[in-house]
Design a protein around this motif. Structure first.
Motif, short mmCIF file in Angstrom:
data_model
loop_
_atom_site.label_atom_id
_atom_site.label_comp_id
_atom_site.label_asym_id
_atom_site.label_seq_id
_atom_site.Cartn_x
_atom_site.Cartn_y
_atom_site.Cartn_z
N ALA A 10 0.83 -1.20 0.00
CA ALA A 10 0.00 0.00 0.00
C ALA A 10 0.87 1.26 0.00
CB ALA A 10 -0.92 -0.01 1.21
N ALA A 11 1.96 1.23 0.74
CA ALA A 11 2.87 2.37 0.79
C ALA A 11 3.57 2.57 -0.55
CB ALA A 11 3.90 2.18 1.90
N GLU A 12 3.97 1.47 -1.19
CA GLU A 12 4.66 1.54 -2.47
C GLU A 12 3.74 2.11 -3.54
OE1 GLU A 12 8.32 1.17 -4.16
OE2 GLU A 12 7.89 0.30 -2.21
N ARG A 13 2.48 1.70 -3.50
CA ARG A 13 1.51 2.11 -4.52
C ARG A 13 0.78 3.40 -4.15
NH1 ARG A 13 2.06 -0.12 -9.40
NH2 ARG A 13 1.34 -2.27 -9.56
N GLU A 14 0.86 3.79 -2.88
CA GLU A 14 0.11 4.95 -2.38
C GLU A 14 -1.38 4.81 -2.67
OE1 GLU A 14 2.19 8.27 -4.18
OE2 GLU A 14 3.35 8.56 -2.35
N PHE A 46 -0.82 6.09 7.75
CA PHE A 46 -1.38 6.77 6.59
C PHE A 46 -2.33 7.87 7.06
CE2 PHE A 46 -0.40 2.60 4.78
CZ PHE A 46 0.17 2.94 3.56
N ARG A 47 -2.50 8.86 6.20
CA ARG A 47 -3.56 9.85 6.38
C ARG A 47 -4.29 9.99 5.04
NH1 ARG A 47 1.11 12.98 5.92
NH2 ARG A 47 1.11 14.35 4.10
N LYS A 48 -5.56 10.33 5.10
CA LYS A 48 -6.34 10.51 3.89
C LYS A 48 -6.01 11.85 3.25
CE LYS A 48 -10.32 7.54 4.82
NZ LYS A 48 -11.81 7.48 4.90
N SER A 49 -5.92 11.84 1.91
CA SER A 49 -5.68 13.06 1.13
C SER A 49 -6.67 13.05 -0.02
CB SER A 49 -4.23 13.10 0.62
OG SER A 49 -4.01 14.26 -0.17
N GLY A 50 -7.87 13.59 0.22
CA GLY A 50 -8.94 13.47 -0.77
C GLY A 50 -9.38 12.03 -0.86
N ARG A 51 -9.37 11.49 -2.06
CA ARG A 51 -9.71 10.08 -2.26
C ARG A 51 -8.49 9.18 -2.14
NH1 ARG A 51 -14.05 9.85 -7.29
NH2 ARG A 51 -15.68 11.14 -6.32
N VAL A 69 -4.57 8.10 -0.27
CA VAL A 69 -3.92 8.00 1.02
C VAL A 69 -2.47 8.43 0.88
CG1 VAL A 69 -5.43 6.18 1.90
CG2 VAL A 69 -3.35 5.57 0.64
N ALA A 70 -1.93 8.98 1.93
CA ALA A 70 -0.53 9.42 1.93
C ALA A 70 0.11 8.98 3.23
CB ALA A 70 -0.45 10.94 1.78
N LEU A 71 1.40 8.67 3.15
CA LEU A 71 2.13 8.25 4.34
C LEU A 71 2.34 9.42 5.29
CD1 LEU A 71 4.85 6.04 2.62
CD2 LEU A 71 3.12 5.21 4.23
N THR A 72 2.20 9.14 6.57
CA THR A 72 2.60 10.10 7.58
C THR A 72 4.13 10.08 7.70
OG1 THR A 72 2.49 8.47 9.35
CG2 THR A 72 0.46 9.69 8.86
N ASP A 73 4.69 10.98 8.50
CA ASP A 73 6.14 10.96 8.71
C ASP A 73 6.58 9.62 9.30
OD1 ASP A 73 6.32 13.52 7.75
OD2 ASP A 73 6.37 14.48 9.72
N ALA A 74 5.81 9.12 10.27
CA ALA A 74 6.12 7.81 10.85
C ALA A 74 5.98 6.71 9.81
CB ALA A 74 5.20 7.53 12.04
N GLY A 75 4.97 6.85 8.95
CA GLY A 75 4.77 5.86 7.90
C GLY A 75 5.91 5.82 6.91
N ARG A 76 6.44 7.00 6.55
CA ARG A 76 7.57 7.03 5.61
C ARG A 76 8.79 6.37 6.21
NH1 ARG A 76 5.44 12.09 4.20
NH2 ARG A 76 6.72 13.15 5.76
#
Length: 298
Positions: free
Chosen positions: A17-21, A53-58, A60-67
């Motif tokens: 999920a992180a790789e594909r965002e 993750f945090r939602k960004s519109g439709r 998802v984007a990684l948080t700093d901890a997620g990155r």
């Protein structure tokens, strides 16, 4: 002592999920539902006690901890994958995924690919011919073959060299239309590849025949179609020496003039960070560099 490891399935789903965002695309990659990906990510977040993750519109984007966690997970999985490949060796079938410009893929690479396959018979090979530059963050491709364009950050690059350009046609074509000098191109049909729109005008200018635009023109979205039309006697195409050397050697095409020009840009291979550790990707890169050097230009 028991290791303090997170739920490994959750880690796998998170990494994809992180790789594909995207949870949706990750679910397609993993052949599971989007809900399964969301559930596993929430399980991992609960275990770690942080939001990944945090939602960004439709989207998802990684948080700093997620990155930070994604970087660690990716490195760990890369090491595990590489060591697994080395341990299993030839008994494990791997898949080499290549993205290449259609012209390079169809005219140069495909006719030579069997030579590489014989060296590494345990490899399965997937080739995607893409006119647009592939985003490696959203593609499973492990190596790309590109022409010109930007040198994108995060990609390991190996230059394959520039090319020479010159008109080519079927062996019988010059006599059939009386093609002796560049100015005789006024009585010919010029075959154009839309990706390299400026090739003909640059060559005609260099040959002192810039006002000889041909009797009429045909335009093709794939270089291989322009070359096939030239082989069939439909007109004169602009030859890229690196790509058509074999066709010239076999006599399928001839070059009616001595004038050549250098291509404005060159080919290069790129490998994303996530694939640099894969031995078979590097073996293909090395084979590609050797094969291109051997084919040379005309």
């Amino acid at each position: 002592m028991k290791r303090a490891l997170p739920p490994l399935r959750a880690v796998q789903y998170f990494e994809r999920a992180a790789e594909r965002e995207s949870f949706t695309v990750a679910a397609e990659d993993l052949s599971v539902s989007k809900g399964s990906v969301s559930q596993q990510v929430r399980l991992l977040e609960t275990y770690l006690g942080v939001r990944l993750f945090r939602k960004s519109g439709r989207k998802v984007a990684l948080t700093d901890a997620g990155r930070r966690y994604h970087s660690a997970v990716r490195n760990a999985l890369n090491i595990l994958e590489a060591e697994t490949e080395r341990t299993v060796g030839a008994r494990k079938r791997s898949t080499l995924r290549i993205t290449a410009l259609p012209a390079f893929a169809s005219v140069w690479l495909v006719p030579r690919l069997d030579a590489f396959q014989k060296l590494y018979p345990h490899l399965d090979i997937e080739i995607s011919a893409d006119a647009e530059i592939v985003d490696f963050n959203r593609s499973d491709a492990q190596i790309g073959i590109r022409y010109g364009g930007p040198d994108l950050a995060g990609l390991e690059r190996a230059d394959l060299g520039k090319d020479t350009l010159f008109p080519v046609c079927a062996p019988s074509y010059p006599d059939a239309v009386g093609l002796e000098t560049p100015r005789d191109l006024n009585r010919c049909r010029l075959l154009h590849d839309t990706y390299w729109r400026s090739d003909w005008s640059r060559w005609l200018t260099a040959a002192g025949a810039e006002d000889c635009g041909g009797r009429d023109s045909q335009f093709y979205t794939h270089y291989s179609m322009a070359i096939d039309a030239a082989r069939a006697g439909a007109g004169v195409a602009m030859g890229h020496g690196m790509l058509i050397r074999d066709l010239l050697a076999r006599g399928d095409l001839v070059s009616p003039f001595e004038q050549t020009i250098e291509a404005e840009e060159g080919y290069f291979a790129v490998i994303p960070e996530r694939a640099r550790h894969l031995d078979y990707v590097r073996r293909f890169r090395d084979w590609l560099l050797t094969a291109v050097a051997g084919s040379g230009t005309v």
